[in-house]
Design an enzyme around this catalytic site. Sequence first.
Site, mmCIF file in Angstrom:
data_model
loop_
_atom_site.group_PDB
_atom_site.id
_atom_site.type_symbol
_atom_site.label_atom_id
_atom_site.label_comp_id
_atom_site.label_asym_id
_atom_site.label_seq_id
_atom_site.Cartn_x
_atom_site.Cartn_y
_atom_site.Cartn_z
ATOM 1 N N LYS A 110 0.885 -1.176 0.000
ATOM 2 C CA LYS A 110 0.000 0.000 0.000
ATOM 3 C C LYS A 110 0.918 1.220 0.000
ATOM 4 O O LYS A 110 1.466 1.602 1.044
ATOM 5 C CB LYS A 110 -0.893 -0.030 1.253
ATOM 6 C CG LYS A 110 -2.232 0.706 1.124
ATOM 7 C CD LYS A 110 -2.135 2.150 0.730
ATOM 8 C CE LYS A 110 -1.730 3.052 1.865
ATOM 9 N NZ LYS A 110 -1.511 4.465 1.434
ATOM 10 N N PRO A 148 -5.903 5.706 6.112
ATOM 11 C CA PRO A 148 -6.868 5.264 7.120
ATOM 12 C C PRO A 148 -7.876 4.221 6.595
ATOM 13 O O PRO A 148 -8.598 3.628 7.382
ATOM 14 C CB PRO A 148 -7.604 6.564 7.488
ATOM 15 C CG PRO A 148 -6.709 7.662 7.020
ATOM 16 C CD PRO A 148 -5.984 7.140 5.828
ATOM 17 N N GLU A 178 10.043 2.007 10.380
ATOM 18 C CA GLU A 178 11.036 3.057 10.102
ATOM 19 C C GLU A 178 10.292 4.372 10.271
ATOM 20 O O GLU A 178 9.434 4.705 9.452
ATOM 21 C CB GLU A 178 11.560 2.938 8.659
ATOM 22 C CG GLU A 178 12.311 1.665 8.363
ATOM 23 C CD GLU A 178 13.684 1.592 9.005
ATOM 24 O OE1 GLU A 178 14.128 2.603 9.581
ATOM 25 O OE2 GLU A 178 14.291 0.519 8.946
ATOM 26 N N CYS A 213 14.076 11.376 6.228
ATOM 27 C CA CYS A 213 13.934 11.088 7.664
ATOM 28 C C CYS A 213 15.286 11.076 8.368
ATOM 29 O O CYS A 213 15.371 11.398 9.542
ATOM 30 C CB CYS A 213 13.218 9.772 7.864
ATOM 31 S SG CYS A 213 13.876 8.508 6.812
ATOM 32 N N GLU A 224 10.422 16.705 14.320
ATOM 33 C CA GLU A 224 10.804 16.503 12.929
ATOM 34 C C GLU A 224 9.996 17.461 12.049
ATOM 35 O O GLU A 224 8.772 17.479 12.098
ATOM 36 C CB GLU A 224 10.507 15.070 12.519
ATOM 37 C CG GLU A 224 10.921 14.808 11.098
ATOM 38 C CD GLU A 224 10.758 13.349 10.739
ATOM 39 O OE1 GLU A 224 9.625 12.854 10.829
ATOM 40 O OE2 GLU A 224 11.752 12.719 10.369
HETATM 41 P P1 NAD Z 1 2.303 8.796 7.167
HETATM 42 O O1 NAD Z 1 2.628 8.033 8.396
HETATM 43 O O2 NAD Z 1 1.107 9.648 7.187
HETATM 44 O O3 NAD Z 1 2.100 7.804 5.921
HETATM 45 C C1 NAD Z 1 2.950 6.728 5.634
HETATM 46 C C2 NAD Z 1 2.123 5.620 5.019
HETATM 47 O O4 NAD Z 1 1.181 5.150 5.977
HETATM 48 C C3 NAD Z 1 1.299 6.050 3.801
HETATM 49 O O5 NAD Z 1 1.250 4.997 2.865
HETATM 50 C C4 NAD Z 1 -0.080 6.274 4.395
HETATM 51 O O6 NAD Z 1 -1.112 6.122 3.466
HETATM 52 C C5 NAD Z 1 -0.125 5.180 5.440
HETATM 53 N N1 NAD Z 1 -1.084 5.412 6.527
HETATM 54 C C6 NAD Z 1 -1.567 6.605 6.996
HETATM 55 N N2 NAD Z 1 -2.455 6.378 7.981
HETATM 56 C C7 NAD Z 1 -2.529 5.033 8.167
HETATM 57 C C8 NAD Z 1 -3.257 4.187 9.051
HETATM 58 N N3 NAD Z 1 -4.107 4.668 9.961
HETATM 59 N N4 NAD Z 1 -3.074 2.841 8.955
HETATM 60 C C9 NAD Z 1 -2.211 2.323 8.053
HETATM 61 N N5 NAD Z 1 -1.514 3.068 7.189
HETATM 62 C C10 NAD Z 1 -1.661 4.416 7.236
HETATM 63 O O7 NAD Z 1 3.620 9.566 6.813
HETATM 64 P P2 NAD Z 1 3.935 10.434 5.517
HETATM 65 O O8 NAD Z 1 3.223 11.726 5.676
HETATM 66 O O9 NAD Z 1 3.693 9.641 4.294
HETATM 67 O O10 NAD Z 1 5.533 10.565 5.622
HETATM 68 C C11 NAD Z 1 6.143 11.553 6.393
HETATM 69 C C12 NAD Z 1 6.640 10.973 7.708
HETATM 70 O O11 NAD Z 1 7.265 9.699 7.506
HETATM 71 C C13 NAD Z 1 7.690 11.808 8.348
HETATM 72 O O12 NAD Z 1 7.408 12.004 9.687
HETATM 73 C C14 NAD Z 1 8.989 11.003 8.198
HETATM 74 O O13 NAD Z 1 9.925 11.129 9.172
HETATM 75 C C15 NAD Z 1 8.526 9.622 8.149
HETATM 76 N N6 NAD Z 1 9.454 8.818 7.333
HETATM 77 C C16 NAD Z 1 10.350 8.001 7.945
HETATM 78 C C17 NAD Z 1 11.246 7.263 7.199
HETATM 79 C C18 NAD Z 1 12.237 6.335 7.819
HETATM 80 O O14 NAD Z 1 12.891 5.588 7.108
HETATM 81 N N7 NAD Z 1 12.410 6.323 9.104
HETATM 82 C C19 NAD Z 1 11.214 7.375 5.831
HETATM 83 C C20 NAD Z 1 10.302 8.216 5.240
HETATM 84 C C21 NAD Z 1 9.426 8.934 6.012
#
Ligand code: NAD
Length: 462
Positions: A170, A204, A245, A279, A369
């Site tokens: 996803k 979501p 991650e 990140c 962050e």
């Molecule tokens: P996000 O957590 O909103 O989304 C990440 C993924 O999770 C997307 O595919 C999203 O559709 C999905 N998602 C959202 N809500 C969900 C739920 N309730 N249940 C299951 N899946 C759900 O984050 P983002 O806005 O896409 O990315 C930005 C954030 O991600 C930043 O805070 C960044 O630090 C972090 N990030 C971390 C790494 C790492 O390797 N540590 C890498 C990239 C991004």
Amino acid sequence: MKAHDGIYLDGAWRPAAGRDVIEVVDPADEQVIARVPAGDAEDVDAAVRAARAALPGWAATPPAERAARLTALRDVLARRKDEIAETVTAELGSPPAFSQAVHAGLPITVAGSYAELAATHSFEEKVGNSTVLHEPIGVVAAITPWNYPLHQIVAKVAPALAAGCTVVLKPAEDTPLTAQLFAEAVHEARVPAGVFNLVTGLGPVAGQALAEHPGVDLVSFTGSTAVGRRIAATAGAAIKKVALELGGKSANVILPSADLARAVHAGVANVMSNSGQTCSAWTRMLVHRDRYDEAVELAATAAAKYGDRIGPLVNAKQQERVRSYIEKGLAEGARLVAGGPKSPRERGYFVAPTVFADVTPEMTVAQEEIFGPVLSVLRYEDEEDALRIANGTVYGLAGAVWAADEAEAVAFARRMDTGQVDINGGRFNPLAPFGGYKQSGVGRELGAHGLAEYLQTKSLQF
Ligand code: NAD
């Protein structure tokens, strides 16, 4: 932009049960460039069933054959590199040269590394009177973010396939076109039907349905700490393994003996690349008080030079979030020496490369962050103070240390609570384990450590 109007399920593109669509927007000009299906729980269920059905066959496929499919996948990614780079630029907004070198280039390297590991890894070992079998963990739910759209996918799917797992992906809402290209590449590489499945959709809805699905054995998630926490709680209740991650707030520690100009320039480049949406970016620069003013001046000049060369942020919400962090930095007393909250362009989700001086460790811009092109420069008194500041956040994903003497930098790095540290500008290593201490995550990606996440052991005693 070319887009599929279905989901990739059991080896073919099929209509989604979910009726909604996701509009894909080019963040540089705010125009809708494509529409993809917003899959729902029914789509997720069909994808998990396909992955479950394909699991016994793929798990029993000899590692050499799994390696051959991964080699083919790497070759397709290499052949379609230009198309991948153009797609990432269109939906993420990153400058073409960066899309080519990093967004398209890095996944080729990582896919290649797992083709090699699948062929050479020892999936059996002898321990005394036991033979330990390293078996695939099962069906993997891969949930990925938009910031490195293809890398994040390949860093999960390639080791999962190498291990003999099957996958439902996803991807992030903002970058589904790159994910569709990846599904095409998997198909072209003749990975058997059902081994890899793609459901585009909202977090979501589709993301949550996938994370909660009883047919999933491991949830591998990259994204925000808030969503990661929720996924871990759900998985914990179901006694299901997770790999997370999450965010970072990494420190770039410039020790007094370091080549200051080199360390500052590398630090600014690190934060500004991918418009700060990394990140592991070193968003806190720590400089000894005796060299602080010089460092701030160097950082401000370097950031100003980036000017128009950085791309936009991924969407309007992210732009607003970053601008509000800049406002907060000003309100809490940090001194702006480059950039600022004002949009540098009329159109597109741009934020100017921004540098704050006189940042103290407890300020919001030094703790949270931001995920944008914003660097905070902090002053330390001595090495113990630097260490306290470096370790003084809830995160621990990456970092850097600079010193005239490598051993001095290493001694400091050993005391840092973080998963990766670059010594005097050490190069990125796609085989080195990547992942976080503390709230930056659970588990590791890349190389043999990344492969181990997708394996479980069975011991036979003789
Ligand atoms: P996000 O957590 O909103 O989304 C990440 C993924 O999770 C997307 O595919 C999203 O559709 C999905 N998602 C959202 N809500 C969900 C739920 N309730 N249940 C299951 N899946 C759900 O984050 P983002 O806005 O896409 O990315 C930005 C954030 O991600 C930043 O805070 C960044 O630090 C972090 N990030 C971390 C790494 C790492 O390797 N540590 C890498 C990239 C991004």
